[in-house]
Write an enzyme that holds these catalytic residues in place. Sequence first.
Site, PDB file in Angstrom:
ATOM      1  N   GLY A  29       0.825  -1.210   0.000  1.00 31.05           N
ATOM      2  CA  GLY A  29       0.000   0.000   0.000  1.00 31.05           C
ATOM      3  C   GLY A  29       0.850   1.247   0.000  1.00 31.05           C
ATOM      4  O   GLY A  29       0.587   2.198   0.748  1.00 31.05           O
ATOM      5  N   ALA A  30       1.853   1.265  -0.885  1.00 36.15           N
ATOM      6  CA  ALA A  30       2.908   2.271  -0.774  1.00 36.15           C
ATOM      7  C   ALA A  30       2.731   3.489  -1.665  1.00 36.15           C
ATOM      8  O   ALA A  30       3.616   4.335  -1.713  1.00 36.15           O
ATOM      9  CB  ALA A  30       4.261   1.620  -1.080  1.00 36.15           C
ATOM     10  N   GLY A  33      -0.337   8.092   1.390  1.00 35.53           N
ATOM     11  CA  GLY A  33      -0.520   8.038   2.837  1.00 35.53           C
ATOM     12  C   GLY A  33       0.697   7.596   3.613  1.00 35.53           C
ATOM     13  O   GLY A  33       1.838   8.001   3.353  1.00 35.53           O
ATOM     14  N   TYR A 174     -13.742  -3.285  10.520  1.00 39.56           N
ATOM     15  CA  TYR A 174     -12.401  -2.707  10.573  1.00 39.56           C
ATOM     16  C   TYR A 174     -11.721  -3.043  11.893  1.00 39.56           C
ATOM     17  O   TYR A 174     -10.552  -3.450  11.917  1.00 39.56           O
ATOM     18  CB  TYR A 174     -12.471  -1.191  10.396  1.00 39.56           C
ATOM     19  CG  TYR A 174     -11.112  -0.522  10.391  1.00 39.56           C
ATOM     20  CD1 TYR A 174     -10.211  -0.732   9.356  1.00 39.56           C
ATOM     21  CD2 TYR A 174     -10.731   0.323  11.439  1.00 39.56           C
ATOM     22  CE1 TYR A 174      -8.958  -0.129   9.358  1.00 39.56           C
ATOM     23  CE2 TYR A 174      -9.487   0.932  11.448  1.00 39.56           C
ATOM     24  CZ  TYR A 174      -8.605   0.707  10.404  1.00 39.56           C
ATOM     25  OH  TYR A 174      -7.361   1.303  10.420  1.00 39.56           O
TER      26      TYR A 174
END
Length: 302
Positions: A29-30, A33, A174
């Site tokens: 997830g780079a 953010g 979550y």
Amino acid sequence: MTTAPSTAPGKWTITDIPDQNGRTAVVTGANSGLGIATVEALAAAGAHVVLAVRDPERGEAAAAGVPGSVEVRRLDLADLASVREFAAAWRGDLDLLVNNAGVMNTPESSTKDGFELQFGTNHLGHFALTNLLLPHITDRVVTVSSEAHKKPGTPHINFDNLNLTGEYTPRKAYSQSKLANLLFTLELQRRLAAAHSPVRALAAHPGWATTNLQRHDGSALNRIVMRAVAQDNKAGALPTLYAAVQDLPGASYVGPDGFGEVRGAPTLVGRSPAASDPATARRLWTVSEELTGVTFPQPTGA
């Protein structure tokens, strides 16, 4: 959006990261953010960093702005076939795996393999990736969790209904996935120690940080709080970086040192009783192996 200042003077920052030359890291997830902030800091310290992203085009755009040695590889954590493909293509040693990617408070939906999206992406995808890459990993695995694992109403993993069918709420799903991240870290470290492996498993949480992760959160109150107290993504990535480079015990959990662990400099923090239960961690591991078809391998150096 205006964010609160970063860490106070004298606190641990990216300038305290030791020389990373000769080391290789994967950050999931780079492309934005916390992920891109983690990539930037590691690359600036000399590491070769692989951006493991679902959308390679967006990954390449993000990588283009990072000075240092970086590359982009496709990884969709919501698709176990993609996870297997990524791991099968890996060659050579991997010093550091940062399990950063995640989805948050999404509408009810499923991964390609039929798992509830948040549990499937945030936990099962990273569970499979870590175990498949573990024969290559030489130093540590850092998994990004959240203080959402302490949310009221989510004190346990719902083993009888992991997909939360008929009782789904975005926050419940979550919170369950983030609790799973900590239990995964706990059991991974136990197994590594039992195998006499030098590899360590650690976890971190960013406090409140302004990232794309909150785009599905429609809470007006959360948006107001975010504007008032949130850190930017660079400050939010500091606990992950601290866990990635400091000499810490296995199973350590790092978060901000400020009030309520909302913001501040990285430090060791506590987890909930539910996230500290070894029996639950072992049960979750067994279930995760059954669901993914991926088991614990012999780590490097064991």
